[in-house]
Write an enzyme that holds these catalytic residues in place. Structure first.
Site, short mmCIF file in Angstrom:
data_model
loop_
_atom_site.label_atom_id
_atom_site.label_comp_id
_atom_site.label_asym_id
_atom_site.label_seq_id
_atom_site.Cartn_x
_atom_site.Cartn_y
_atom_site.Cartn_z
N HIS A 1 23.80 -47.75 -101.85
CA HIS A 1 22.69 -47.23 -101.04
C HIS A 1 22.71 -47.79 -99.62
O HIS A 1 22.53 -47.04 -98.68
CB HIS A 1 21.33 -47.46 -101.69
CG HIS A 1 21.20 -46.81 -103.02
ND1 HIS A 1 21.17 -45.45 -103.17
CD2 HIS A 1 21.14 -47.33 -104.26
CE1 HIS A 1 21.08 -45.15 -104.46
NE2 HIS A 1 21.06 -46.28 -105.14
N ALA B 1 17.22 -58.48 -108.95
CA ALA B 1 16.48 -57.79 -107.89
C ALA B 1 15.32 -58.65 -107.42
O ALA B 1 14.61 -59.27 -108.21
CB ALA B 1 15.97 -56.45 -108.40
#
Length: 193
Positions: free
Chosen positions: A91, A155
């Site tokens: 991304h 994360a």
């Protein structure tokens, strides 16, 4: 190295990068789509040129090139950073890699990762990331810490201490779990997004 060898080396590196994208991104279905639309690939390819300029002392052109890539890709890699082979950014948007960062081979970063500094001194102030490390979306790895080979960072974790090889760091501040991720987590890297 003669010019033809340089071209052949660049082509081989690009092929490695494409293969890494196919291995790590289920949305990467064909080479042309990756070549035209992957901001992470564009950022690393531009970084390689900027890093060569930086190493040769052409610091201002290297910085200008890096900032141009940042404007287009949303990925900021300082030209002084050292990046290994088959580096993949999924991304891309919001990734920051600082000047003294050292990144090994086969490393994967998700969007929003920062490999940042904690010091204003002109010393080694950014992380060293070992081979085969995965860093999840939004994670911050700050200071001259070492992420050992095969380590994983979850994360949004904030890592300010070394992470041993094959260990997993999660939380704020990150705590380290000995051993790699749970087998289910290794099967589905999306858990780190």
């Amino acid at each position: 190295m003669n010019p033809l060898d340089r071209v052949m080396d660049a082509v081989a590196t690009a092929r490695e990068d494409l293969a890494a994208a196919h291995r790590r991104d289920p949305a990467a279905t064909d080479d042309l789509a990756i070549l035209l639309t992957s901001p992470g690939m564009h950022a690393i390819w531009t970084h390689r040129i900027a890093h060569r300029l930086w190493a040769r002392g052409a610091r201002l052109p290297a910085l200008v090139l890096a900032q141009g890539a940042r404007s287009i890709t949303g990925v900021e890699i300082h030209p002084g950073a050292t990046i290994g082979r088959r580096f993949f950014i999924d991304h891309g948007m919001g990734v920051v890699v600082g000047e003294t960062a050292e990144v090994g081979d086969d490393v994967m970063l998700y969007h929003g990762v920062t490999l940042g500094g904690r010091s204003m001194e002109r010393v080694k102030r950014h992380p060293t990331v070992g081979d085969g490390v995965t860093i999840g979306a939004g994670a911050r790895v700050l200071g001259p810490v070492i992420l050992g080979e095969g380590a994983q960072v979850g994360a949004n974790a904030v890592v300010v201490k070394d992470v041993p090889a094959q260990a997993t760091a999660v939380g704020i501040p990150a705590t380290v779990r000995a051993g790699g991720a749970h087998p289910e987590e290794q099967m589905d890297p999306a858990i780190w997004i």
